[in-house]
Write a protein that holds these residues in place. Structure first.
Motif, short mmCIF file in Angstrom:
data_model
loop_
_atom_site.label_atom_id
_atom_site.label_comp_id
_atom_site.label_asym_id
_atom_site.label_seq_id
_atom_site.Cartn_x
_atom_site.Cartn_y
_atom_site.Cartn_z
N LEU A 1 37.48 3.80 10.25
CA LEU A 1 37.69 3.89 8.81
C LEU A 1 38.50 2.70 8.34
O LEU A 1 38.33 2.19 7.25
CB LEU A 1 38.43 5.18 8.46
CG LEU A 1 37.70 6.47 8.80
CD1 LEU A 1 38.50 7.65 8.31
CD2 LEU A 1 36.32 6.47 8.16
N ASN B 1 31.86 6.43 4.11
CA ASN B 1 31.86 5.32 3.16
C ASN B 1 32.96 5.52 2.12
O ASN B 1 33.72 4.60 1.82
CB ASN B 1 30.50 5.24 2.48
CG ASN B 1 30.27 3.91 1.85
OD1 ASN B 1 30.76 2.91 2.34
ND2 ASN B 1 29.54 3.88 0.75
N ARG C 1 36.31 4.81 3.70
CA ARG C 1 36.55 3.39 3.95
C ARG C 1 37.00 2.70 2.66
O ARG C 1 37.90 1.86 2.67
CB ARG C 1 35.29 2.71 4.47
CG ARG C 1 35.05 2.99 5.92
CD ARG C 1 33.76 2.41 6.40
NE ARG C 1 33.66 2.54 7.84
CZ ARG C 1 32.52 2.52 8.51
NH1 ARG C 1 31.39 2.37 7.86
NH2 ARG C 1 32.51 2.63 9.81
N ILE C 2 36.33 3.05 1.56
CA ILE C 2 36.72 2.44 0.28
C ILE C 2 38.14 2.86 -0.06
O ILE C 2 38.96 2.05 -0.52
CB ILE C 2 35.74 2.87 -0.82
CG1 ILE C 2 34.36 2.28 -0.56
CG2 ILE C 2 36.24 2.44 -2.19
CD1 ILE C 2 33.32 2.68 -1.55
N GLN D 1 40.81 0.80 1.80
CA GLN D 1 41.06 -0.54 1.25
C GLN D 1 41.71 -0.44 -0.11
O GLN D 1 42.58 -1.25 -0.46
CB GLN D 1 39.75 -1.32 1.15
CG GLN D 1 39.10 -1.59 2.48
CD GLN D 1 40.05 -2.21 3.47
OE1 GLN D 1 40.78 -3.14 3.19
NE2 GLN D 1 40.09 -1.64 4.68
#
Lengths: 249, 194
Positions: free
Chosen positions: A67, A87, A90-91, A94
């Motif tokens: 991740l 997904n 992961r976003i 960040q």
């Protein structure tokens, strides 16, 4: 009893069940087994790799995913749902780094994933994610962490756990054999031994990822897994030999 | 005004930025970091509006990182530069555009070639052997024209950069503090003493 109460998700049944969530847990139980073990200074994730079909490219089927650089996730259940959830996570990893200039803590990202899973149990027109996840990693405090989430949006920290097919059997095995403060080799061996309870075909259907306090993920090669499997089989043989003479008595 | 330099060589790119942060006539800080490591082999230097620079470069940094995690492979410098250019172009056509100029220095691990890209706030993109932003460009581009060769070594690159900084010290009305120099090559990004 299930009758009309399993249609819309947002409806409770008279005895307090959200049937869609229960059914999602069923979907998880059909997925391939994943196991997580927390040692003294290491966390190990192991998954049962389904046999790759002859014409399929093995490298595109990944069940243990990063991740962020210091967080790893394994799942059991519907792979497509996992892809979407991973997904989003992961976003978020960040985005967290962008706003607070700090990497996510393992608990934070687990809470986020569990929050997303819960949101889909309380919305109209959507169904829950059909996956449970095992999330491992190290925070800046260098303490190993292992968390589990499930389709209902519940999350908790574990010393060792399993999800997916035969998870009950594997969990009982872990409960019997887990020791506090295991080192890297012992943690890996426990993870592989517990997976061998369900994986009949041996090392080539097992995938293992390890993270140490340096927060670097290490995936074991097939040869290394085979070596541990051989070690385990040798130990099992010795156990059988020991119990044989007394049986013939 | 802030000066940025970039010089490519045989198998590396050397970049430098002046480390001062200025607000009107006051020197606010020396030792400001005007670079961001987008991935292990790509470095971005920014100048222009101070707030815009940090905001934009961190946004690019996080998106490049996300690409790396999602796809398990780092984006090439060419692709990084294209992405940054696109973001600048979109910003230019919005209500308040970002006012940043960039130098993107990278080493492509697949082709084993170094590359340097010059971008400005009007979303121009140029693939160049050497480049500069700011007033320093007026004094040093001619020096670089004269002394740069495609196959210079890292040592020669550092000497060339020292020549440029020396020229600025001689001829610019503003005092030039120390420049921070960073080299990008196949082993990654590291600071060098000028």
């Amino acid at each position: 009893m299930a009758g009309s109460y399993d249609r819309a998700l947002t409806v409770f049944s008279p005895d307090g069940h959200l049937f869609q969530v229960d059914y999602a847990l069923e979907a998880v139980r059909k997925g391939s087994c994943a196991v997580g073990v927390r040692g003294a200074d290491v966390v190990v994730l192991g998954v049962e790799k389904k046999s790759v079909l002859k014409l399929q490219d093995e490298r595109t089927v990944k069940k243990i995913c990063m991740l962020d650089e210091h967080v790893c996730l394994a799942f059991a259940g519907l792979s497509a749902d996992a892809r979407v959830l991973i997904n989003k996570a992961r976003i978020e990893c960040q985005s967290h780094r962008l706003t607070v200039e700090d990497s996510v803590s393992i608990e934070y990202i687990t809470r986020y994933i569990a929050g997303v899973q819960q949101k889909y149990t309380q919305s109209g027109g959507v169904r829950p994610f059909g996956i449970s996840t095992l999330i491992m990693g190290f925070d800046s405090d260098k303490v190993p962490k292992l968390y589990q989430t499930d389709p209902s949006g519940v999350y908790s920290a574990w010393k060792a756990n399993s999800i997916g097919r035969s998870s009950k059997t594997v969990r009982e095995f872990l409960e019997k054999n887990y020791k506090e403060d295991m080192n890297k080799a012992e943690s890996i061996k426990l993870a592989i031994r517990s997976l061998l309870e369900v994986v009949q075909t041996g090392a080539k259907n097992i995938e293992i990822a390890i993270m140490g306090s340096d927060s670097i993920v290490q995936r074991l090669e097939l040869a290394e897994i085979e070596a541990v499997v051989a070690e385990i089989e040798a130990e099992n043989e010795k156990e059988k030999e020991k119990s044989k003479p007394s049986a013939s008595q | 005004m802030e000066t940025l330099f970039g010089i490519t060589g045989k198998d590396f790119v050397i970049t430098a930025y002046d480390s001062k942060a200025v607000a009107s006539i006051t020197l606010m800080k020396i030792g400001e970091n005007k670079s961001r490591e987008l991935n292990p082999h790509t470095l971005m230097l920014f100048s222009g509006e101070p707030g815009d620079g940090v905001h934009f470069s961190e946004y690019i940094e996080r998106n490049i990182k996300l690409y790396g995690i999602r796809n398990g492979i780092e984006l090439s410098p060419r692709a990084v530069a294209s992405f940054a250019r696109r973001e600048l172009a979109d910003s230019l056509r919005s209500r308040k555009p970002y006012s940043v100029n960039l130098l993107i220095a990278g080493f492509d691990v697949k082709t084993n070639k170094p590359s340097l890209y010059w971008l400005d706030h009007l979303a121009s993109l140029a693939d160049v052997p050497f480049a500069a932003h700011g007033y320093g460009a007026y004094y040093c581009l001619s020096l670089l024209d004269r002394y740069h060769r495609e196959d210079i070594t890292e040592e020669e690159g550092i000497k060339l950069l020292q020549k440029c900084v020396g020229e600025l010290r001689n001829r610019m009305i503003l005092n030039m503090p120390d420049f921070v120099a960073k080299v990008v090559n196949k082993d990654g990004i590291r600071i060098v003493q000028l």
